[in-house]
Scaffold this motif. Structure first.
Motif, PDB file in Angstrom:
ATOM      1  N   GLU A  13     -17.454 -16.743 -15.893  1.00 55.63           N
ATOM      2  CA  GLU A  13     -18.338 -17.328 -16.894  1.00 55.63           C
ATOM      3  C   GLU A  13     -18.309 -16.513 -18.191  1.00 55.63           C
ATOM      4  O   GLU A  13     -18.308 -17.074 -19.291  1.00 55.63           O
ATOM      5  CB  GLU A  13     -19.766 -17.434 -16.358  1.00 55.63           C
ATOM      6  N   VAL A  14     -18.281 -15.190 -18.062  1.00 54.35           N
ATOM      7  CA  VAL A  14     -18.168 -14.321 -19.245  1.00 54.35           C
ATOM      8  C   VAL A  14     -16.825 -14.557 -19.929  1.00 54.35           C
ATOM      9  O   VAL A  14     -16.749 -14.651 -21.162  1.00 54.35           O
ATOM     10  CB  VAL A  14     -18.342 -12.834 -18.866  1.00 54.35           C
ATOM     11  N   MET A  15     -15.765 -14.670 -19.142  1.00 53.88           N
ATOM     12  CA  MET A  15     -14.434 -14.942 -19.686  1.00 53.88           C
ATOM     13  C   MET A  15     -14.459 -16.218 -20.529  1.00 53.88           C
ATOM     14  O   MET A  15     -13.917 -16.242 -21.642  1.00 53.88           O
ATOM     15  CB  MET A  15     -13.413 -15.104 -18.551  1.00 53.88           C
ATOM     16  N   ALA A  16     -15.108 -17.258 -20.010  1.00 53.94           N
ATOM     17  CA  ALA A  16     -15.177 -18.535 -20.727  1.00 53.94           C
ATOM     18  C   ALA A  16     -16.012 -18.411 -21.994  1.00 53.94           C
ATOM     19  O   ALA A  16     -15.617 -18.930 -23.047  1.00 53.94           O
ATOM     20  CB  ALA A  16     -15.751 -19.607 -19.804  1.00 53.94           C
ATOM     21  N   ARG A  17     -17.144 -17.727 -21.919  1.00 56.00           N
ATOM     22  CA  ARG A  17     -18.017 -17.600 -23.095  1.00 56.00           C
ATOM     23  C   ARG A  17     -17.370 -16.785 -24.209  1.00 56.00           C
ATOM     24  O   ARG A  17     -17.535 -17.109 -25.380  1.00 56.00           O
ATOM     25  CB  ARG A  17     -19.351 -16.967 -22.706  1.00 56.00           C
ATOM     26  N   LEU A  18     -16.671 -15.716 -23.828  1.00 51.66           N
ATOM     27  CA  LEU A  18     -16.052 -14.856 -24.838  1.00 51.66           C
ATOM     28  C   LEU A  18     -14.610 -15.249 -25.141  1.00 51.66           C
ATOM     29  O   LEU A  18     -13.993 -14.689 -26.040  1.00 51.66           O
ATOM     30  CB  LEU A  18     -16.095 -13.390 -24.372  1.00 51.66           C
ATOM     31  N   ARG A  19     -14.080 -16.189 -24.353  1.00 53.06           N
ATOM     32  CA  ARG A  19     -12.691 -16.620 -24.488  1.00 53.06           C
ATOM     33  C   ARG A  19     -11.738 -15.425 -24.386  1.00 53.06           C
ATOM     34  O   ARG A  19     -10.859 -15.220 -25.222  1.00 53.06           O
ATOM     35  CB  ARG A  19     -12.474 -17.388 -25.769  1.00 53.06           C
ATOM     36  N   LEU A  20     -11.967 -14.635 -23.327  1.00 55.04           N
ATOM     37  CA  LEU A  20     -11.151 -13.453 -23.057  1.00 55.04           C
ATOM     38  C   LEU A  20     -10.593 -13.545 -21.645  1.00 55.04           C
ATOM     39  O   LEU A  20     -11.121 -14.276 -20.805  1.00 55.04           O
ATOM     40  CB  LEU A  20     -11.999 -12.174 -23.172  1.00 55.04           C
ATOM     41  N   GLY A  21      -9.567 -12.781 -21.384  1.00 52.49           N
ATOM     42  CA  GLY A  21      -8.977 -12.740 -20.057  1.00 52.49           C
ATOM     43  C   GLY A  21      -9.765 -11.850 -19.115  1.00 52.49           C
ATOM     44  O   GLY A  21     -10.595 -11.033 -19.530  1.00 52.49           O
TER      45      GLY A  21
END
Length: 62
Positions: A13-21
Motif C-alpha cells: 500500500e505504501v509502494m502504491a501511495r508513493l509510487r516506489l518499488g
C-alpha cells in the motif's frame, strides 16, 4: 468510523501511495526515514508516517 487497522498500511500500500518499488520502501524504513512498526512478522506503516515523510521531503527541496 476509522479503526486502527485503517491507519496502518502494508508495504504494498505504501509502494502504491508513493509510487516506489518494494526495495526503496524497505530502504526508507531501514534508514528510519519512514517510520514503521512490526506486528508479529508483519511490517506496517502508519498513515501519518507517510504524510510526515512527504512533508519532510518537500521541505528538504524547498
Amino acid at each position: 468510523m476509522t479503526t486502527v487497522t485503517d491507519q496502518l498500511l502494508t508495504v504494498p500500500e505504501v509502494m502504491a501511495r508513493l509510487r516506489l518499488g518494494r526495495s526503496t520502501v524497505y530502504d526508507l524504513i531501514r534508514s528510519r526515514r519512514l517510520t514503521s512498526i512490526t506486528i508479529g512478522r508483519a511490517r506496517r506503516v502508519p498513515v501519518g508516517a507517510v504524510r510526515d515523510f512527504i512533508t519532510r521531503e518537500i521541505e528538504e527541496v524547498a
